[in-house]
Write an enzyme that holds these catalytic residues in place. Sequence first.
Site, PDB file in Angstrom:
ATOM      1  N   TRP A  95      16.265  12.608 -69.879  1.00 43.04           N
ATOM      2  CA  TRP A  95      15.370  11.636 -68.635  1.00 43.04           C
ATOM      3  C   TRP A  95      16.792  10.834 -67.964  1.00 43.04           C
ATOM      4  CZ3 TRP A  95      16.591   6.417 -68.191  1.00 43.04           C
ATOM      5  CH2 TRP A  95      16.709   5.745 -69.958  1.00 43.04           C
ATOM      6  N   GLU A 138      22.237  -4.140 -73.577  1.00 43.81           N
ATOM      7  CA  GLU A 138      22.764  -2.172 -73.036  1.00 43.81           C
ATOM      8  C   GLU A 138      23.642  -2.882 -72.345  1.00 43.81           C
ATOM      9  OE1 GLU A 138      21.014   0.175 -74.827  1.00 43.81           O
ATOM     10  OE2 GLU A 138      18.909  -1.040 -75.435  1.00 43.81           O
ATOM     11  N   GLU A 176      23.583   6.523 -73.780  1.00 43.93           N
ATOM     12  CA  GLU A 176      22.574   5.416 -74.269  1.00 43.93           C
ATOM     13  C   GLU A 176      23.074   4.660 -72.439  1.00 43.93           C
ATOM     14  OE1 GLU A 176      21.617   2.518 -76.613  1.00 43.93           O
ATOM     15  OE2 GLU A 176      21.472   4.258 -78.230  1.00 43.93           O
ATOM     16  N   HIS A 179      19.722   3.003 -70.599  1.00 44.32           N
ATOM     17  CA  HIS A 179      19.316   2.099 -70.298  1.00 44.32           C
ATOM     18  C   HIS A 179      19.298   1.024 -69.955  1.00 44.32           C
ATOM     19  CE1 HIS A 179      18.960   4.463 -75.044  1.00 44.32           C
ATOM     20  NE2 HIS A 179      18.457   4.856 -73.966  1.00 44.32           N
ATOM     21  N   GLU A 229      20.117   1.089 -83.908  1.00 48.21           N
ATOM     22  CA  GLU A 229      20.076   1.720 -83.606  1.00 48.21           C
ATOM     23  C   GLU A 229      18.060   1.312 -83.934  1.00 48.21           C
ATOM     24  OE1 GLU A 229      20.302   3.244 -81.040  1.00 48.21           O
ATOM     25  OE2 GLU A 229      22.629   2.118 -81.377  1.00 48.21           O
ATOM     26  N   ASP A 261      14.839   6.848 -77.206  1.00 47.80           N
ATOM     27  CA  ASP A 261      15.905   7.808 -77.571  1.00 47.80           C
ATOM     28  C   ASP A 261      16.437   6.526 -78.455  1.00 47.80           C
ATOM     29  OD1 ASP A 261      16.806   8.936 -75.535  1.00 47.80           O
ATOM     30  OD2 ASP A 261      18.008   8.192 -74.188  1.00 47.80           O
ATOM     31  N   GLU A 262      15.874   5.170 -79.273  1.00 44.13           N
ATOM     32  CA  GLU A 262      16.543   4.518 -79.553  1.00 44.13           C
ATOM     33  C   GLU A 262      16.438   5.021 -81.368  1.00 44.13           C
ATOM     34  OE1 GLU A 262      18.927   2.302 -79.272  1.00 44.13           O
ATOM     35  OE2 GLU A 262      18.297   1.449 -76.847  1.00 44.13           O
ATOM     36  N   HIS A 265      18.138   8.276 -82.352  1.00 42.13           N
ATOM     37  CA  HIS A 265      19.777   7.792 -82.423  1.00 42.13           C
ATOM     38  C   HIS A 265      19.765   7.058 -83.944  1.00 42.13           C
ATOM     39  CE1 HIS A 265      21.100   7.135 -78.230  1.00 42.13           C
ATOM     40  NE2 HIS A 265      21.227   9.013 -78.025  1.00 42.13           N
TER      41      HIS A 265
END
Length: 396
Positions: A95, A138, A176, A179, A229, A261-262, A265
Amino acid sequence: MALQFHLLTSQSPKLPSFAMPQLASFRSPKFVVASTLRSTSREVEALKKPFIPPREVHPQVTHSMPPQKIEMFKCLEDWAAENILVHLKPVERCWQPQDFLPDPASEGFQEQVMELRERAKEVPDDYFVVLVGDMITEDALPTYQTMLNTMDGVRDETGASLNSWAIWTRAWTAEENRHGDLLNKYLYLSGRVDMRQVEKTIQYLIGSGMDPGTENNPYLGFIYTSFQERATFISHGNTARLAMENGDIKLAQLCGTIAADEKRHEVAYTKIVEKLFEIDPEGTVLCFEDMMRKNITMPAHMMYDGRDNNLFDHFSAVAQRLGVYTAKDYAEIVEFLVGRWKVERLTGLSGEGQKAQDYVCGLPARIRRLEERAQARAKEGRTIPFSWIFNREVKL
């Protein structure tokens, strides 16, 4: 979102603690900063001075890992290629921030922005304080890539190295990066925050750096990132939940996507530490203990906006009160990692290793006891102005 617990770190004289989310009247370490005061004359005077970032007044330990263990990480490059790089997504399948924002190329752009702003009006100020703090955290991504590239045995030696550890660090950074970009653009369009103050805070933070106490040691570094994370997964997940409760479904979707996403990771970093426990259980459990005695500081612990020397404490207090990131979450993360890495099942440890094992396994219960005592002593929170929201006051 920090909290200093002296009881948890009194046996670690090497480095001080930073920490857990703020509870009651506990405070994180003081920073020495060059403040820009509100007085016009003083602001003019401050412009004549060079940039002096906040700095932490404690000794910094560097390069604590012996050469043979550095070599071990080089030997793990093929393993990392097969087991860690698979947790990255191809760019074409990722995305992008624009997927969640008004399309500036469309004829309906202005209407889309107005709809976003109407939804944002229903969201309270304290939520925006937390969302801004998360976004600033972020957006300080250059600091985190720099920190990862200080670690012996896994750093990107050339800036474009083809070893697996370097590929992971660059691609993780690229993932990252979306974000902060997404949250920044959302906040800009919302009209709810003072973007110049937000931007100043980002500049101060990147200029100040961070010191999580990882000592250029990838054992400590990957334990830190595993924890971090998961903490950001929880934090963004909770901002998604609160956005939904405040009626902004699209903002909830935005925050929830970042949380996903986090989580991915987190899986990669915990897998690295799982491998370290497999090949070096003694050394890994000792590093786990070391990192937990120092406490895990959030990456933005040097946050500063040019006015509030305790900005990070204040942001953390609001996050704690709203349930975005709390001491309870901290305890649950430790408990999760202990279980994920099967620390209780380790055998063949030395006496020192067994003590480290007992410490980390017993830590969640200890944190919960401290939290209960702190909550029992907690007083009605005061209110303070946040420059991020045009100096409107928010309860801590």
